[in-house]
Design a protein around this motif. Structure first.
Motif, PDB file in Angstrom:
ATOM      1  N   GLN A 224       0.804  -1.287  -0.020  1.00  0.00           N
ATOM      2  CA  GLN A 224       0.133  -0.001   0.234  1.00  0.00           C
ATOM      3  C   GLN A 224       0.902   1.309  -0.043  1.00  0.00           C
ATOM      4  O   GLN A 224       2.139   1.243   0.636  1.00  0.00           O
ATOM      5  CB  GLN A 224      -0.833  -0.100   1.441  1.00  0.00           C
ATOM      6  CG  GLN A 224      -2.056   0.348   1.172  1.00  0.00           C
ATOM      7  CD  GLN A 224      -3.025   0.311   2.517  1.00  0.00           C
ATOM      8  OE1 GLN A 224      -2.414  -0.227   3.501  1.00  0.00           O
ATOM      9  NE2 GLN A 224      -3.945   0.878   2.319  1.00  0.00           N
ATOM     10  N   MET A 225       0.354   2.153  -0.587  1.00  0.00           N
ATOM     11  CA  MET A 225       1.051   3.441  -0.587  1.00  0.00           C
ATOM     12  C   MET A 225       1.240   4.147   0.689  1.00  0.00           C
ATOM     13  O   MET A 225       0.368   3.764   1.762  1.00  0.00           O
ATOM     14  CB  MET A 225       0.356   4.442  -1.573  1.00  0.00           C
ATOM     15  CG  MET A 225       1.089   5.977  -1.384  1.00  0.00           C
ATOM     16  SD  MET A 225      -0.057   6.991  -2.219  1.00  0.00           S
ATOM     17  CE  MET A 225      -1.030   7.677  -1.004  1.00  0.00           C
ATOM     18  N   MET A 226       2.508   4.395   1.099  1.00  0.00           N
ATOM     19  CA  MET A 226       2.799   5.059   2.408  1.00  0.00           C
ATOM     20  C   MET A 226       1.868   6.290   2.563  1.00  0.00           C
ATOM     21  O   MET A 226       2.177   7.367   1.737  1.00  0.00           O
ATOM     22  CB  MET A 226       4.179   5.196   2.499  1.00  0.00           C
ATOM     23  CG  MET A 226       5.008   4.123   2.858  1.00  0.00           C
ATOM     24  SD  MET A 226       4.435   3.134   4.321  1.00  0.00           S
ATOM     25  CE  MET A 226       4.737   4.644   5.838  1.00  0.00           C
ATOM     26  N   VAL A 227       1.233   6.665   3.721  1.00  0.00           N
ATOM     27  CA  VAL A 227       1.027   7.971   4.181  1.00  0.00           C
ATOM     28  C   VAL A 227       1.516   8.253   5.578  1.00  0.00           C
ATOM     29  O   VAL A 227       1.904   7.255   6.093  1.00  0.00           O
ATOM     30  CB  VAL A 227      -0.731   8.125   4.199  1.00  0.00           C
ATOM     31  CG1 VAL A 227      -1.308   8.064   2.855  1.00  0.00           C
ATOM     32  CG2 VAL A 227      -1.154   7.082   5.134  1.00  0.00           C
ATOM     33  N   PHE A 228       1.847   9.243   5.893  1.00  0.00           N
ATOM     34  CA  PHE A 228       2.801   9.664   6.869  1.00  0.00           C
ATOM     35  C   PHE A 228       2.071  10.562   7.778  1.00  0.00           C
ATOM     36  O   PHE A 228       1.764  11.608   7.607  1.00  0.00           O
ATOM     37  CB  PHE A 228       4.110  10.535   6.247  1.00  0.00           C
ATOM     38  CG  PHE A 228       5.037   9.604   5.462  1.00  0.00           C
ATOM     39  CD1 PHE A 228       5.829   8.597   6.096  1.00  0.00           C
ATOM     40  CD2 PHE A 228       4.769   9.572   4.010  1.00  0.00           C
ATOM     41  CE1 PHE A 228       6.494   7.642   5.412  1.00  0.00           C
ATOM     42  CE2 PHE A 228       5.556   8.836   3.279  1.00  0.00           C
ATOM     43  CZ  PHE A 228       6.473   7.935   3.936  1.00  0.00           C
ATOM     44  N   SER A 235      -0.215  16.377  11.410  1.00  0.00           N
ATOM     45  CA  SER A 235      -0.117  15.122  10.862  1.00  0.00           C
ATOM     46  C   SER A 235      -0.268  14.184  12.247  1.00  0.00           C
ATOM     47  O   SER A 235       0.014  14.743  13.208  1.00  0.00           O
ATOM     48  CB  SER A 235       1.071  14.683  10.072  1.00  0.00           C
ATOM     49  OG  SER A 235       1.183  15.278   8.890  1.00  0.00           O
ATOM     50  N   GLY A 236      -0.650  13.114  12.002  1.00  0.00           N
ATOM     51  CA  GLY A 236      -0.683  12.254  13.247  1.00  0.00           C
ATOM     52  C   GLY A 236      -1.164  10.902  12.888  1.00  0.00           C
ATOM     53  O   GLY A 236      -1.500  10.380  11.933  1.00  0.00           O
ATOM     54  N   THR A 237      -1.244   9.840  13.823  1.00  0.00           N
ATOM     55  CA  THR A 237      -1.583   8.495  13.628  1.00  0.00           C
ATOM     56  C   THR A 237      -2.330   8.041  15.092  1.00  0.00           C
ATOM     57  O   THR A 237      -1.916   8.414  15.930  1.00  0.00           O
ATOM     58  CB  THR A 237      -0.231   7.686  13.250  1.00  0.00           C
ATOM     59  OG1 THR A 237      -0.877   6.208  12.770  1.00  0.00           O
ATOM     60  CG2 THR A 237       0.360   7.511  14.538  1.00  0.00           C
ATOM     61  N   PHE A 308      -5.631   4.772  11.636  1.00  0.00           N
ATOM     62  CA  PHE A 308      -5.769   5.618  10.691  1.00  0.00           C
ATOM     63  C   PHE A 308      -4.560   6.626  10.832  1.00  0.00           C
ATOM     64  O   PHE A 308      -3.838   6.642  11.879  1.00  0.00           O
ATOM     65  CB  PHE A 308      -7.066   6.574  11.244  1.00  0.00           C
ATOM     66  CG  PHE A 308      -7.060   7.246  12.389  1.00  0.00           C
ATOM     67  CD1 PHE A 308      -7.594   6.437  13.615  1.00  0.00           C
ATOM     68  CD2 PHE A 308      -6.563   8.502  12.640  1.00  0.00           C
ATOM     69  CE1 PHE A 308      -7.618   7.144  14.928  1.00  0.00           C
ATOM     70  CE2 PHE A 308      -6.544   9.240  13.684  1.00  0.00           C
ATOM     71  CZ  PHE A 308      -6.878   8.642  14.958  1.00  0.00           C
ATOM     72  N   THR A 309      -4.331   7.365   9.796  1.00  0.00           N
ATOM     73  CA  THR A 309      -3.291   8.156   9.694  1.00  0.00           C
ATOM     74  C   THR A 309      -3.936   9.581   9.205  1.00  0.00           C
ATOM     75  O   THR A 309      -4.702   9.822   8.159  1.00  0.00           O
ATOM     76  CB  THR A 309      -2.026   7.826   8.863  1.00  0.00           C
ATOM     77  OG1 THR A 309      -1.560   6.810   9.787  1.00  0.00           O
ATOM     78  CG2 THR A 309      -0.887   8.738   8.582  1.00  0.00           C
ATOM     79  N   VAL A 310      -3.257  10.476   9.736  1.00  0.00           N
ATOM     80  CA  VAL A 310      -3.628  11.939   9.137  1.00  0.00           C
ATOM     81  C   VAL A 310      -2.549  12.599   8.568  1.00  0.00           C
ATOM     82  O   VAL A 310      -1.285  12.707   9.304  1.00  0.00           O
ATOM     83  CB  VAL A 310      -4.049  12.824  10.127  1.00  0.00           C
ATOM     84  CG1 VAL A 310      -4.507  14.419   9.676  1.00  0.00           C
ATOM     85  CG2 VAL A 310      -5.216  12.453  10.828  1.00  0.00           C
TER      86      VAL A 310
END
Ligand code: PEP
Ligand code: MG
Length: 953
Positions: A224-228, A235-237, A308-310
Motif C-alpha cells: 500500500q502507498m505509504m501515508v505519513f 499530521s498524526g496517527t 488511521f493516519t492524518v
C-alpha cells in the motif's frame, strides 16, 4: 473474500468499496503464501502481478516507485484470515534509498522527516527481513538520543539522523554481509517474502495452535502507498474503536499521537492522547472519523478496531477489523446492538463466548485499585494472558515451598518460575496463581493452570528470575521471595504489591442476565445443578438452574458433628452383618438337627441372640440418628427447589473415606501404647502441629489428665483401627462403593430412602410441590439395579402408606461404568432415568485413576499432545462420547420417555455440552457457578447446529 485476501486485505477492499479514504494498494493472496511455504520460493507470475499492482498505485498517486523526483513509498503488511495480533510482520517506507531520500526531502520540504523515514526503513528491514537483533539499532539510537537535551527522538536533528542512517547501514552490512539494498524493487520482493516466512515463524505457529487456527490458511501481503503521520504538526496517527472495548460503552474510543508513525504508538515511546482530544485540536478530522466509525460499525454490525493516519490534514483509513473486547464489553455490546436492531438476539447470544461468562464470574481486580496501582508505578510487566482470573499472594520460586505454604499454612502464594514442568505440579496445585518468564499459551504452565482453573500469566519475558538469589528483576525493580505480587491472568498484567480482588455479583450483571434470558429461549437442553446443601440449591436457582441433577448424599455424612454417628454406624455394620448371617445359618441348621447336636446349636443361638440384639440396637440406632439428620437436609433442599426435580443419589464412596486414615491411627495407637507408663512421653515427643493437636485430644479425653486420657482413648482407637483395617481396600475406587455398598448393607440405603420420602411427604402435606428422583450409583449390571430397586421402592411405598401421601418420584441410575452403557437396553427396563457420571465413566473407560492421573501424568500428556485435552475436563468424544451415544440410543429404544442427563464435571464445560446436545440429552447438570456458562453454551450448541444445517443445505 477473507480466505484469499486475509482480514486486513478484505477490510481494505471493503473500505475502498464503501468510498472511504484508503491509500491505494493491492493484496497478494494467501494462495501465494501457501505456495511460498511449500516451495520456499515466490510462485511464478507473482513478480509480474506485483509490477501491475505497483503501476496501478503509481497511477492513482501520481508518484513513481524509485523516482527521486517524486518517490512513491509503500508498506508491506501481513494479514491472515483471522487476526493474529503482534504475531506477524510489517515493513514500512519501502522505496527509500540514498537518492529517493533526498527527493523526499525536497518534495516535502522536510529533510528531517525524510532521513527519519530512511533510518526507520533500514532498521525495520534489517529486523524483519534479515533477522538482525533489533537491539543493535536501538543501541545506536539510544546513544545519540542521550546527547539531546530531552533525550527524545523528536529532538534528533537532520545531521544526527544522517549519522544514524550511516551507522545503521554499517550494522546492516556487518550482520548481513551485503549492503542495504538500494533497488526499491528488491526491497519490495524481499519484504513480501519475509511476510510469507513470518507465517511459519514459531510465535505464529504457537498462536495458531492455541487459538485453533489451521496452519494451512496462509497470510496475505498487503502492499500500500505509504501515508505519513509524522509530517509535522498537522499530521498524526492513531487507533480507534467504534465502542469502548473495555466497558462496551457506545462512544468513539481510542488514542492518537500527533506527528508520529504507527510504530511509535505500538512502541509506547510517547504517551498517546485520548481520541476525544481530537475534537478540540482537529474538529474536522474528529467529525470525519466519527462518521467513518458509524458507517463501518453499521456495515460490519460489530465493534470495529480502526487504524488511521492524518497526513497534512487529510484522514486516511489504514485498517478495520473486529475489535477485541473484554468480557464485560462483549456482553454489553452484544445486548446493546440487539436492542438497537443492529443484530438479531441469536447473533447477540453467539457473540458472547462461554469464557466471557467465566471471566465475568471469576474474582477480578478492582479496576479502581488497578488504575491506582498503575499510577503508583506498581505495574511491573505484561505477559501472556494464559489463564483468566486475578490472584494476589506471596512470591515463591519453589514448588515444594508453594505446596507447603498453600496447603499447610493456607497462605496465598504466587508461584514464579522461568517455566514449569511436570515436577512442579504439586506446587502449582496449592498456589493461587502462576507467573512464568518463558513459554506461550500452550506451555506447560498455561495448560496446567487452565486445567486447575488458576490464573496464569505466562511468557512474561520482561522478568529476569534468579533462583539462587530468590528474586526476579524487571528493569531496575527487584521483587524478592516473600514479597507480595498480583497477577491478572485475564489481561496478562503483573503488579508488585497487593491489589484487592472483588467477587462478582451475578445479580448485578444486568446485561448478562438479559443475554442469558435470550440464550434460554434458544436452547434445547435444560440446565440443572449439582448441589448438596440447601444453600447450594438456592445459589443454583439464582443462577437459573431448572433442577438438581446430583445431590451427593454422603456429603451430609462428612459434617463434623455427624462423623461420630457415621463412625458408630460403620463400626456396627460389618459385625451386625456377620452375626446376622451366623444366626441365620444356625437357625437353619437347628431345624434339621437332632438330640445333642440340636441342644448345642440352641445353646449357641441363645448366646448369640443378645449379641445380635445389641449390635442391632447400635447399628439401627446410628442409622436412625443419621436418618433424622438426612431428613432435615432433604426437607431443606426439596423446599428450596419447589416445583423442580431433585435427583438424590444414594451413598457412593467406600466406607473408609468416612474414617480416619489408617496410617494416622496406627501411629496414634502405637504412641498411646508406648506412653501408658510414661504419659509425658506424648508431650516430649510432640513435634508437629498434628502431634500437639493429638496431645490436646488425649488430655481432653482424660478431663485434663493425660494418663486417664490414654487409658480411655486407647481401646477406642484400637477398635477404630481394626475397623479401618477391615474396610481397607487396595483399589477403593473400584471396590466396595456405589450400589455395591447398598447391596451389601441395604439398611443404609433403605434409611436414606426412608428419610427422602418422609421429607417429601411432610412437605407435600404443607402443599410444597416436590419431585424427588432416587438415583443409584455405579451400576454395571442390571441385577444390581433390580436388587436395590426392590428393596428401596418397598420402603418408599411403606412410608407413603404410613403417611397417607403419594409423592411424584422417579427411580433411576447413574451410568458411569462402561458395562452399564453397553447394556443400557436391559437397564432401561428398570430405570426411569439415566444420569451420566462422566467422572467415573472417564476413569473406567480410560483406566485412569481420577485421583492420581492429573497430579502424576495426565497434564503432562496434554502438554505433550499425547491427549488433545484433559478428558476429566472435556469429554473424550471418540471413546466416552461413543459409549454415551450408544447408551442413549439403546436406552430410548426400550423406554422412549427415558430422562437422560449428565452430572459429571463435564456438565459445565462448553465443548462437552456441545456433545451432549448432539447426543440428545435432556439436561446438563453442573456446579452452581457454572450454570450461567452452561446456559450460554447450550444455546450455542443449538444455534451452531442450526447454522451448520443451513450451510449444508
Ligand atoms: C461421576 O462419577 O461423574 C459423578 C458425578 O459421581 P462422583 O463424582 O461423585 O463419583
Ligand atoms: Mg461417580
Amino acid at each position: 473474500m477473507r480466505d484469499l485476501l486475509g482480514g486486513k486485505g478484505a477490510g481494505l477492499a471493503e473500505m475502498t468499496r464503501l468510498g472511504l479514504p484508503v491509500p491505494p494498494g493491492f493484496t497478494i493472496t494467501t494462495k501465494a503464501c501457501n505456495s511460498y511455504s511449500r516451495s520456499g520460493r515466490s510462485p511464478p507470475g507473482l513478480l509480474k502481478q506485483v509490477e501491475v499492482g505497483i503501476a496501478s498505485i503509481e497511477g492513482a498517486s501520481g508518484k513513481r516507485f524509485g523516482d527521486p523526483g517524486n518517490p512513491l513509498l509503500v508498506s508491506v503488511r501481513s494479514g491472515a484470515k483471522f487476526s493474529m495480533p503482534g504475531m506477524m510482520d510489517t515493513v514500512l517506507n519501502l522505496g527509500l534509498n540514498d537518492e529517493t531520500v533526498e527527493g523526499l526531502a525536497v518534495l516535502t520540504s522536510n529533510d528531517r522527516f525524510a532521513w527519519d523515514s530512511y533510518r526507520r526503513l533500514i532498521s525495520m528491514f534489517g529486523r524483519i527481513v534479515k533477522d538482525i537483533d533489533g537491539r543493535a539499532f536501538e543501541a545506536i539510537l539510544d546513544r545519540l538520543k542521550a546527547k539531546t537535551a530531552s533525550g527524545k527522538d523528536a529532538e534528533l536533528t537532520t545531521d544526527v539522523l544522517r549519522q544514524i542512517v550511516a551507522e545503521f547501514k554499517s550494522v546492516y552490512r556487518s550482520k548481513v554481509g551485503k549492503d542495504f539494498p538500494q533497488t526499491p524493487r528488491e526491497q519490495l520482493r524481499e519484504a513480501i517474502a519475509a511476510v510469507f516466512r513470518s507465517w511459519s515463524g514459531k510465535r505464529a505457529i504457537d498462536y495458531r495452535n492455541f487459538n485453533k487456527i489451521p496452519h494451512d490458511l496462509g497470510t496475505a501481503a498487503n502492499v500500500q502507498m505509504m501515508v505519513f503521520g509524522n509530517m509535522g504538526s498537522d499530521s498524526g496517527t492513531g487507533v480507534a474503536f467504534t465502542r469502548n472495548p473495555s466497558t462496551g460503552a457506545k462512544e468513539l474510543f481510542g488514542e492518537y499521537l500527533p506527528n508520529a508513525q504507527g510504530e511509535d504508538v505500538v512502541a509506547g515511546i510517547r504517551t498517546p492522547l485520548r481520541i476525544l482530544q481530537l475534537r478540540d485540536s482537529w474538529p474536522d478530522i474528529y467529525g470525519q472519523l466519527g462518521r467513518v466509525s458509524q458507517l463501518l460499525e453499521k456495515h460490519y454490525r460489530d465493534i470495529q478496531d480502526m487504524e488511521f493516519t492524518v497526513e497534512r490534514g487529510k484522514l486516511w483509513m489504514l485498517q478495520t477489523r473486529a475489535g477485541k473486547r473484554t468480557a464485560q464489553a462483549a456482553v454489553k455490546t452484544a445486548v446493546d446492538m440487539a436492542k438497537e436492531g443492529l443484530i438479531r438476539r441469536e447473533e447477540a447470544v453467539l457473540r458472547v463466548e462461554p469464557v466471557h461468562v467465566v471471566q465475568l464470574l471469576l474474582p477480578r481486580f478492582d479496576e479502581g485499585a488497578k488504575t491506582a496501582a498503575r499510577k503508583e508505578g506498581r505495574e511491573l510487566a505484561t505477559g501472556l494472558n494464559a489463564s483468566p482470573g486475578a490472584a494476589t499472594g506471596y512470591v515463591s520460586f519453589d514448588p515444594d515451598e508453594a505446596e507447603k505454604l498453600g496447603r499447610d499454612e493456607k497462605r496465598p502464594v504466587i508461584l514464579v518460575r522461568v517455566e514449569t514442568s511436570p515436577d512442579d505440579v504439586h506446587g502449582m496445585l496449592h498456589a493461587k496463581g502462576i507467573l512464568t518468564a518463558r513459554g506461550g499459551a500452550t506451555s506447560h504452565a498455561a495448560v496446567v493452570a487452565r486445567g486447575l482453573g488458576l490464573p496464569c500469566v505466562a511468557g512474561c519475558e520482561a522478568i529476569h528470575i534468579d533462583y539462587d538469589a530468590q528474586e526476579f528483576r524487571v528493569g531496575e525493580k527487584v521483587v524478592r521471595h516473600g514479597d507480595f505480587l498480583s497477577i491478572d491472568g485475564t489481561s496478562g498484567d503483573v503488579f508488585e504489591g497487593r491489589i484487592p480482588t472483588i467477587d462478582p455479583d451475578f445479580e448485578r450483571e444486568e446485561d448478562l442476565q438479559t443475554l442469558l434470558g435470550w440464550a434460554d429461549g434458544a436452547r434445547l437442553e435444560m440446565v440443572w445443578a449439582n448441589a448438596d446443601y440447601p444453600r447450594d440449591a438456592q445459589r443454583a436457582r439464582k443462577f437459573g438452574a431448572q433442577g438438581i441433577g446430583l445431590c451427593r448424599t454422603e456429603h451430609m455424612f462428612f459434617e463434623t458433628d455427624r462423623l461420630p454417628v457415621v463412625h458408630e454406624m460403620i463400626l456396627a455394620a460389618p459385625e451386625y452383618r456377620r452375626v446376622t448371617a451366623r444366626l441365620k445359618a444356625l437357625r437353619a441348621e437347628v431345624e434339621v438337627a437332632k438330640n445333642a447336636k440340636r441342644a448345642d446349636l440352641e445353646k449357641q443361638i441363645q448366646l448369640l441372640e443378645p449379641v445380635h440384639a445389641s449390635l442391632h440396637r447400635r447399628y439401627m440406632g446410628s442409622l436412625d440418628k443419621l436418618g433424622d439428620l438426612q431428613r432435615q437436609d432433604f426437607v431443606g433442599i426439596l423446599r428450596e427447589m419447589t416445583g423442580l426435580p431433585v435427583i438424590i443419589r444414594l451413598i457412593d464412596p467406600p466406607l473408609h473415606e468416612f474414617l480416619p486414615r489408617y496410617e494416622v491411627l496406627l501411629v496414634q495407637v502405637t504412641k498411646l501404647s508406648m506412653a501408658r507408663r510414661d504419659p509425658d512421653l506424648l508431650v516430649r515427643s510432640a513435634r508437629s502441629e498434628d502431634d500437639r493437636a493429638f496431645v490436646d485430644e488425649v488430655q481432653e479425653a482424660g478431663g485434663g489428665d493425660l494418663g486417664r486420657g490414654i487409658e480411655g482413648l486407647l481401646p477406642k482407637k484400637e477398635t477404630l483401627l481394626r475397623a479401618v483395617e477391615a474396610t481397607r481396600e487396595a483399589n477403593p475406587m473400584l471396590g466396595l462403593r456405589g450400589c455395591r455398598l447398598g447391596i451389601t448393607f441395604p439398611e443404609i440405603t433403605v434409611m436414606q430412602v426412608r428419610a427422602i420420602f418422609e421429607a417429601a411427604c411432610a412437605l407435600k402435606k404443607d402443599d410444597v410441590d416436590v419431585h424427588p428422583e432416587i438415583m443409584i450409583p455405579l451400576v454395571g449390571h442390571v441385577n444390581e439395579l433390580k436388587d436395590q430397586r426392590a428393596a428401596l421402592e418397598a420402603e418408599a411405598r411403606a412410608v407413603m402408606n404410613r403417611k397417607g401421601v403419594t409423592v411424584d418420584y422417579k427411580f433411576g441410575t447413574m451410568v458411569e461404568i462402561p458395562r452399564a452403557a453397553l447394556t443400557a437396553d436391559e437397564i432401561a427396563r428398570h430405570a426411569e432415568f439415566f444420569s451420566f457420571g462422566t467422572n467415573d465413566l472417564t476413569q473406567t473407560t480410560f483406566g485412569f485413576s481420577r485421583d492420581d492421573a492429573e497430579g502424576k501424568f495426565l497434564l503432562d500428556y496434554v502438554a505433550r499432545k499425547i491427549l488433545p485435552h484433559n478428558p476429566f475436563q472435556t469429554l473424550d468424544r471418540e471413546g466416552v462420547g461413543q459409549l454415551m451415544r450408544l447408551c442413549v440410543s439403546k436406552g430410548r429404544k426400550v423406554r422412549a420417555e427415558l430422562e437422560i442427563g449428565i452430572c459429571g464435571e463435564h456438565g459445565g464445560d462448553p465443548a462437552s455440552i456441545e456433545l451432549c446436545h448432539e447426543i440428545g440429552l435432556d439436561y446438563v447438570s453442573c456446579s452452581p457457578f457454572r450454570v450461567p456458562v452452561a446456559r450460554l453454551a447450550a444455546a450455542h450448541a443449538k444455534l451452531r447446529a442450526e447454522v451448520a444445517l443451513t450451510e449444508d443445505r
